[in-house]
Design an enzyme around this catalytic site. Structure first.
Site, PDB file in Angstrom:
ATOM      1  N   LYS A 176       1.196  -0.824   0.258  1.00 45.35           N
ATOM      2  CA  LYS A 176       0.041   0.565   0.124  1.00 45.35           C
ATOM      3  C   LYS A 176       0.525   1.332  -0.239  1.00 45.35           C
ATOM      4  O   LYS A 176       1.067   1.961   0.893  1.00 45.35           O
ATOM      5  CB  LYS A 176      -1.001  -0.168   1.461  1.00 45.35           C
ATOM      6  CG  LYS A 176      -1.900   0.950   1.348  1.00 45.35           C
ATOM      7  CD  LYS A 176      -2.389   1.560   2.190  1.00 45.35           C
ATOM      8  CE  LYS A 176      -1.292   2.837   2.330  1.00 45.35           C
ATOM      9  NZ  LYS A 176      -1.174   4.299   2.062  1.00 45.35           N
ATOM     10  N   GLU A 250       9.906   2.208  10.356  1.00 47.86           N
ATOM     11  CA  GLU A 250      11.062   2.749  10.712  1.00 47.86           C
ATOM     12  C   GLU A 250      10.318   4.403  10.243  1.00 47.86           C
ATOM     13  O   GLU A 250       9.614   4.724   9.587  1.00 47.86           O
ATOM     14  CB  GLU A 250      11.683   2.958   8.603  1.00 47.86           C
ATOM     15  CG  GLU A 250      12.307   1.590   8.902  1.00 47.86           C
ATOM     16  CD  GLU A 250      13.398   1.112   9.447  1.00 47.86           C
ATOM     17  OE1 GLU A 250      14.488   2.109   9.358  1.00 47.86           O
ATOM     18  OE2 GLU A 250      14.018   0.031   9.475  1.00 47.86           O
ATOM     19  N   CYS A 284      14.093  11.085   6.220  1.00 49.76           N
ATOM     20  CA  CYS A 284      13.634  10.779   7.360  1.00 49.76           C
ATOM     21  C   CYS A 284      15.039  11.147   8.346  1.00 49.76           C
ATOM     22  O   CYS A 284      15.861  11.548   9.325  1.00 49.76           O
ATOM     23  CB  CYS A 284      13.576   9.152   7.472  1.00 49.76           C
ATOM     24  SG  CYS A 284      14.992   8.319   6.403  1.00 49.76           S
ATOM     25  N   GLU A 384      10.389  16.727  14.839  1.00 42.86           N
ATOM     26  CA  GLU A 384      10.500  16.580  13.133  1.00 42.86           C
ATOM     27  C   GLU A 384       9.943  17.454  12.530  1.00 42.86           C
ATOM     28  O   GLU A 384       8.389  18.113  12.525  1.00 42.86           O
ATOM     29  CB  GLU A 384      10.050  15.067  12.954  1.00 42.86           C
ATOM     30  CG  GLU A 384       9.955  15.030  11.558  1.00 42.86           C
ATOM     31  CD  GLU A 384      10.323  13.689  11.085  1.00 42.86           C
ATOM     32  OE1 GLU A 384       8.969  13.403  11.025  1.00 42.86           O
ATOM     33  OE2 GLU A 384      10.889  12.538   9.953  1.00 42.86           O
TER      34      GLU A 384
HETATM   35  P1  NAD Z   1       2.253   8.691   7.105  1.00 42.11           P
HETATM   36  O1  NAD Z   1       3.064   8.058   9.086  1.00 42.11           O
HETATM   37  O2  NAD Z   1       1.675   9.933   7.397  1.00 42.11           O
HETATM   38  O3  NAD Z   1       2.213   7.867   6.658  1.00 42.11           O
HETATM   39  C1  NAD Z   1       2.902   6.332   5.624  1.00 42.11           C
HETATM   40  C2  NAD Z   1       1.676   5.553   5.609  1.00 42.11           C
HETATM   41  O4  NAD Z   1       0.894   4.973   6.085  1.00 42.11           O
HETATM   42  C3  NAD Z   1       1.054   5.940   3.936  1.00 42.11           C
HETATM   43  O5  NAD Z   1       0.857   4.796   2.964  1.00 42.11           O
HETATM   44  C4  NAD Z   1      -0.856   6.499   4.854  1.00 42.11           C
HETATM   45  O6  NAD Z   1      -1.243   6.007   4.232  1.00 42.11           O
HETATM   46  C5  NAD Z   1      -0.589   5.128   5.898  1.00 42.11           C
HETATM   47  N1  NAD Z   1      -1.539   4.853   7.364  1.00 42.11           N
HETATM   48  C6  NAD Z   1      -1.482   6.358   7.558  1.00 42.11           C
HETATM   49  N2  NAD Z   1      -2.295   6.096   8.492  1.00 42.11           N
HETATM   50  C7  NAD Z   1      -2.093   4.980   8.965  1.00 42.11           C
HETATM   51  C8  NAD Z   1      -2.743   3.720   9.694  1.00 42.11           C
HETATM   52  N3  NAD Z   1      -3.728   4.446  11.112  1.00 42.11           N
HETATM   53  N4  NAD Z   1      -2.451   3.022   9.605  1.00 42.11           N
HETATM   54  C9  NAD Z   1      -2.136   1.771   8.856  1.00 42.11           C
HETATM   55  N5  NAD Z   1      -1.311   2.623   7.490  1.00 42.11           N
HETATM   56  C10 NAD Z   1      -2.309   4.492   8.193  1.00 42.11           C
HETATM   57  O7  NAD Z   1       3.923   8.972   6.560  1.00 42.11           O
HETATM   58  P2  NAD Z   1       3.964  10.202   5.310  1.00 42.11           P
HETATM   59  O8  NAD Z   1       3.857  11.149   6.009  1.00 42.11           O
HETATM   60  O9  NAD Z   1       3.751   9.295   4.197  1.00 42.11           O
HETATM   61  O10 NAD Z   1       5.543   9.703   5.870  1.00 42.11           O
HETATM   62  C11 NAD Z   1       6.893  10.895   6.168  1.00 42.11           C
HETATM   63  C12 NAD Z   1       6.755  10.357   7.316  1.00 42.11           C
HETATM   64  O11 NAD Z   1       7.559   9.784   7.198  1.00 42.11           O
HETATM   65  C13 NAD Z   1       8.106  11.346   8.564  1.00 42.11           C
HETATM   66  O12 NAD Z   1       7.418  10.887   9.777  1.00 42.11           O
HETATM   67  C14 NAD Z   1       9.608  10.886   7.541  1.00 42.11           C
HETATM   68  O13 NAD Z   1      10.119  10.658   8.912  1.00 42.11           O
HETATM   69  C15 NAD Z   1       9.659   9.694   7.850  1.00 42.11           C
HETATM   70  N6  NAD Z   1       9.901   8.425   6.888  1.00 42.11           N
HETATM   71  C16 NAD Z   1      11.187   7.811   7.681  1.00 42.11           C
HETATM   72  C17 NAD Z   1      11.629   6.774   6.963  1.00 42.11           C
HETATM   73  C18 NAD Z   1      12.762   6.048   7.731  1.00 42.11           C
HETATM   74  O14 NAD Z   1      13.499   4.653   7.139  1.00 42.11           O
HETATM   75  N7  NAD Z   1      12.746   6.225   8.745  1.00 42.11           N
HETATM   76  C19 NAD Z   1      11.860   7.199   5.320  1.00 42.11           C
HETATM   77  C20 NAD Z   1      11.129   8.179   5.349  1.00 42.11           C
HETATM   78  C21 NAD Z   1       9.955   8.901   5.859  1.00 42.11           C
END
Ligand code: NAD
Length: 482
Positions: A176, A250, A284, A384
């Site tokens: 997804k 992550e 990240c 962040e």
């Molecule tokens: P997000 O947490 O809003 O969404 C990530 C994914 O989770 C999306 O596909 C979203 O549709 C899904 N999602 C949202 N709510 C959910 C739920 N309740 N249950 C299951 N799935 C759900 O994050 P984002 O805005 O897409 O990305 C930015 C974040 O990602 C930042 O916090 C960043 O630091 C982090 N990030 C971490 C890494 C790493 O390797 N640690 C890498 C890239 C980004």
């Protein structure tokens, strides 16, 4: 764009969501450019996708890793051929510069290359037995059906570092992608389908929270690999805990670059600009804080501001641009709100600080921003931001720099600039972070190095590197008496 990309891909078929609902995908660099209306999936679509993945699992598991790796090699060739289509799709829907998108495609290829090569190294161990005429050993067994939930910031590389090891290990998957980058997800899925992957081994379900929650709740799913924000990671982990769902999370970061008084300031400035403003700060591991010794702070800040003021903001396809838009209007507003809150808390804007509108289409552009005099414990220095906003924080010597660096709840990357190597080695031991750098930018990773964080940045086995098998497989031990 092909209309099938708007659909889900389940059990080998492109199909619309059961509800018929869609969600618009807009180019953040040009809000007048509608990429398309993509499937907005829910529980019924997830149910079908998990069913397809579960049906495909026994035969895929039985195939063995060396045969499975051949599919990854074919996908690698296909993505190499289609590299420019991938890069342009990433730039259009995510906003990053084309050169950054091309770099992301190269990274995805490196992940495929590394992962396919691991097929011949999925080893167990032989062990001594307590009885005579007995042979005992351990081996890895694939986890089963896994759910792969990804963010928008690396819409090809992050899915690839989940899909490739999931499939190589013998798992089948429901993927997804982020609702902000569905096209990249569709192109990735298409490459696997074109490689002849057996039906149901990889299934694509587009959508957002409802689809993600349904995937986590489905009891046939034995593991969830998630990259995204801390609150969502915690929600997934909590939802899965009653059935001991295996999770790999992550999460976010609040990464510091430490600049000691003996640092090469030009190198430190260059690395800070790259780490803070590359990919519009949406990594990240992005440099979000620079902790500078008061003895060199004025000189460092002057050079930093000069460099940041010269950055050209532009749409991703503009070859002359140094920094593109952020991913969405909501992200742009979050960055601008964070800057305002920081100013209310005593921080000063050294450069930037607002929305950028000159010479760009109507889009989500934030001026590359440097804040100085930022209190180390203020909200902007602790939380962040995920955008092109950098906080400069003063410190008094090495111990103070380490204290400030470790004062946040996150622990993704840690970086130090110093010409004293024994200080550098001490910092490597003291950083409460997973990915460490000395005298180089605090971003960037290799396919064969673990992608890992400490504290609230990560949970479960790391991604990339051979350590990833500890998520997608479970160990078994066997004793045979002959
Ligand atoms: P997000 O947490 O809003 O969404 C990530 C994914 O989770 C999306 O596909 C979203 O549709 C899904 N999602 C949202 N709510 C959910 C739920 N309740 N249950 C299951 N799935 C759900 O994050 P984002 O805005 O897409 O990305 C930015 C974040 O990602 C930042 O916090 C960043 O630091 C982090 N990030 C971490 C890494 C790493 O390797 N640690 C890498 C890239 C980004």
């Amino acid at each position: 764009m092909e209309s099938r990309y708007l659909l889900n891909h389940i059990g080998g078929q492109w199909r619309p969501p059961e509800s018929g609902q869609t969600r618009p995908n807009i180019n953040p660099g040009d809000l007048a450019d509608r990429v398309g209306d993509f499937a907005e999936s829910g529980g019924a679509d997830v149910d079908l996708a998990v069913e397809a993945a579960a049906a495909a699992f026994p035969a895929w598991k039985a195939l063995g890793p060396i045969k499975r790796a051949e599919y990854l090699r074919t996908v690698e060739r296909l993505i190499e051929e289609r590299a420019e289509d991938f890069a342009r799709a990433i730039t259009r829907e995510q906003g990053k510069l084309l050169k950054e998108a091309r770099g992301e495609v190269r990274r995805a290829l490196a992940i495929l290359d590394f992962t396919a090569g691991e097929a011949r190294r999925l080893n167990g161990e032989t062990t001594p037995a307590e009885e005579p005429r007995t042979f005992s050993y351990t081996f890895r067994s694939p986890l089963g059906v896994v759910g792969l939930i990804t963010p928008w910031n690396f819409p090809l590389a992050i899915p690839m570092w989940k899909v490739a090891p999931a499939l190589l290990s013998g798992c089948t998957a429901v993927f997804k992608p982020s609702p902000f980058t569905p096209l990249s997800g569709a192109l990735l899925t298409e490459a696997f389908a074109d490689a002849g992957l057996p039906t149901g081994v990889l299934n694509l379900v587009q959508g957002d929270v409802a689809a993600g929650q349904a995937l986590v709740a489905d009891e046939r799913v034995t593991g969830i690999s998630f990259t995204g924000s801390l609150p969502v990671g915690l929600a997934i982990h909590t939802a899965g805990a009653p059935r001991l769902l295996r999770t790999q999370l992550e999460l976010g970061g609040k990464n510091a670059v430490l600049v000691l008084a003996d640092a090469d300031l030009d190198k430190a400035v260059q690395a800070t600009v790259f780490g803070a403003f590359g990919q519009s700060g949406q990594r990240c591991s992005a440099t979000s804080r620079v902790v500078v010794d008061v003895r060199v702070k004025e000189e460092f800040l002057a050079r930093l501001v000069e460099r940041v003021a010269a950055l050209k903001v532009g749409i991703g396809a503009d070859a002359g641009a140094d920094i593109g838009p952020v991913v969405s209007e909501a992200r742009m507003k979050a960055c601008l709100d964070a800057i305002r809150t920081a100013q209310e808390g005593g921080a000063k804007v050294a450069v930037g600080g607002g929305r950028h509108t000159e010479g760009v289409p109507d889009g989500c552009y934030v001026q590359p921003t440097v804040l100085c005099d930022v209190p180390w414990d203020s909200e902007i220095a602790q939380e962040e931001i995920f955008g092109p906003v950098l906080s400069v924080i003063d410190c008094d010597g090495f111990d103070d720099a380490m204290r400030i660096s470790n004062s946040v709840r996150y622990g993704m990357s840690g970086t130090i600039f110093t010409s004293d190597m024994s200080r550098a080695f001490e910092a490597l031991e003291r950083f409460e972070a997973g990915m460490l750098h000395v005298n180089r930018p605090g971003v960037g990773a290799y396919a064969h190095l673990p992608h890992m964080g400490s504290k609230m940045s990560q949970f479960g086995p790391p991604e990339c590197s051979p350590q990833v098998w500890d998520f997608y497989t479970e160990w078994k031990s066997a004793c045979i008496t002959y």
